[in-house]
Design a protein around this motif. Structure first.
Motif, PDB file in Angstrom:
ATOM      1  N   UNK A  99      12.710  -2.476  10.180  1.00 27.06           N
ATOM      2  CA  UNK A  99      11.392  -1.980   9.797  1.00 27.06           C
ATOM      3  C   UNK A  99      11.392  -0.455   9.727  1.00 27.06           C
ATOM      4  N   UNK A 100      11.857   0.176  10.779  1.00 27.08           N
ATOM      5  CA  UNK A 100      11.846   1.632  10.832  1.00 27.08           C
ATOM      6  C   UNK A 100      12.648   2.277   9.718  1.00 27.08           C
ATOM      7  N   UNK A 101      13.842   1.790   9.504  1.00 30.80           N
ATOM      8  CA  UNK A 101      14.709   2.365   8.473  1.00 30.80           C
ATOM      9  C   UNK A 101      14.144   2.128   7.081  1.00 30.80           C
ATOM     10  N   UNK A 102      13.654   0.934   6.810  1.00 25.87           N
ATOM     11  CA  UNK A 102      13.106   0.637   5.476  1.00 25.87           C
ATOM     12  C   UNK A 102      11.828   1.417   5.214  1.00 25.87           C
ATOM     13  N   UNK A 103      10.998   1.548   6.212  1.00 26.76           N
ATOM     14  CA  UNK A 103       9.752   2.306   6.060  1.00 26.76           C
ATOM     15  C   UNK A 103      10.075   3.777   5.761  1.00 26.76           C
ATOM     16  N   UNK A 104      11.007   4.355   6.473  1.00 26.29           N
ATOM     17  CA  UNK A 104      11.346   5.764   6.286  1.00 26.29           C
ATOM     18  C   UNK A 104      12.070   6.034   4.971  1.00 26.29           C
ATOM     19  N   UNK A 105      12.937   5.119   4.562  1.00 26.86           N
ATOM     20  CA  UNK A 105      13.772   5.354   3.383  1.00 26.86           C
ATOM     21  C   UNK A 105      13.107   4.905   2.082  1.00 26.86           C
ATOM     22  N   UNK A 106      12.479   3.740   2.077  1.00 27.28           N
ATOM     23  CA  UNK A 106      12.024   3.129   0.829  1.00 27.28           C
ATOM     24  C   UNK A 106      10.519   3.104   0.598  1.00 27.28           C
ATOM     25  N   UNK A 130       0.826  -1.218   0.000  1.00 28.34           N
ATOM     26  CA  UNK A 130       0.000   0.000   0.000  1.00 28.34           C
ATOM     27  C   UNK A 130       0.857   1.264   0.000  1.00 28.34           C
ATOM     28  N   UNK A 131       2.153   1.101  -0.018  1.00 26.59           N
ATOM     29  CA  UNK A 131       3.065   2.244   0.052  1.00 26.59           C
ATOM     30  C   UNK A 131       3.601   2.607  -1.330  1.00 26.59           C
ATOM     31  N   UNK A 132       3.992   3.856  -1.438  1.00 20.86           N
ATOM     32  CA  UNK A 132       4.686   4.289  -2.645  1.00 20.86           C
ATOM     33  C   UNK A 132       6.127   3.813  -2.513  1.00 20.86           C
ATOM     34  N   UNK A 133       6.543   3.009  -3.452  1.00 22.59           N
ATOM     35  CA  UNK A 133       7.929   2.528  -3.449  1.00 22.59           C
ATOM     36  C   UNK A 133       8.766   3.574  -4.176  1.00 22.59           C
ATOM     37  N   UNK A 134       9.636   4.217  -3.465  1.00 22.97           N
ATOM     38  CA  UNK A 134      10.427   5.329  -3.978  1.00 22.97           C
ATOM     39  C   UNK A 134      11.210   4.931  -5.229  1.00 22.97           C
ATOM     40  N   UNK A 135      11.752   3.740  -5.243  1.00 17.27           N
ATOM     41  CA  UNK A 135      12.594   3.278  -6.357  1.00 17.27           C
ATOM     42  C   UNK A 135      11.990   2.070  -7.070  1.00 17.27           C
ATOM     43  N   UNK A 136      10.675   2.015  -7.155  1.00 18.64           N
ATOM     44  CA  UNK A 136       9.994   0.845  -7.721  1.00 18.64           C
ATOM     45  C   UNK A 136      10.460   0.529  -9.142  1.00 18.64           C
ATOM     46  N   UNK A 137      10.709   1.539  -9.926  1.00 13.26           N
ATOM     47  CA  UNK A 137      11.120   1.312 -11.319  1.00 13.26           C
ATOM     48  C   UNK A 137      12.620   1.068 -11.448  1.00 13.26           C
TER      49      UNK A 137
END
Length: 148
Positions: A135-142, A77-84
């Protein structure tokens, strides 16, 4: 049977809420930990490797499994910053994981060599602490919250 289990998990862990994502990440972390812990035990006791090398092998396997489950189930449900840019995304995901590996290794060393605790108990304590970091770092960064 498997579809029923997945359906129950989806309803209990809503993908849009932070708590739902954290609960999904805990399940993901649990699955990755089982793979990690199993390989750790196999390498430590089955192959007789040093505990830090056995720990590293388990952690790398857990990292790959965690990434796949995170993009396919936890943060859908999140926007993946680097999805592409999947290689860049995995690289950042791995860098957070590598920092987690470093934290895990330091904790293992402090507990086993510093405090004289059992390797398996130390592994469990370190895993819980690193789960929160990851979890915290991945949620905030990615994985940012989607804009409505």
């Amino acid at each position: 049977m498997f579809a029923g289990i997945v359906k129950k998990l989806r309803s209990r862990f809503p993908r849009k809420s932070l708590m739902g994502q954290f609960l999904r990440y805990m399940v993901t972390g649990g699955v990755a930990f089982v793979a990690d812990f199993g390989l750790f035990a196999l390498c430590l006791y089955g192959f007789g490797w040093h505990y830090l090398l056995a720990n590293l092998v388990g952690l790398v396997a857990g990292l790959v499994l965690n990434y796949l489950m995170s993009i396919l189930w936890v943060f859908t449900a999140c926007k993946r910053i680097l999805e592409k840019r999947k290689l860049a995304e995995f690289t950042l995901f791995a860098l957070v994981g590598i920092a987690g590996v470093g934290i895990n290794q330091v904790l293992m060393y402090l507990m086993v060599d510093g405090l004289g605790l059992n390797e398996m108990l130390s592994k469990m304590v370190a895993a819980v602490l690193v789960l929160m970091w990851n979890f915290g770092a991945r949620k905030l960064i990615l994985f940012k919250k989607r804009e409505k």
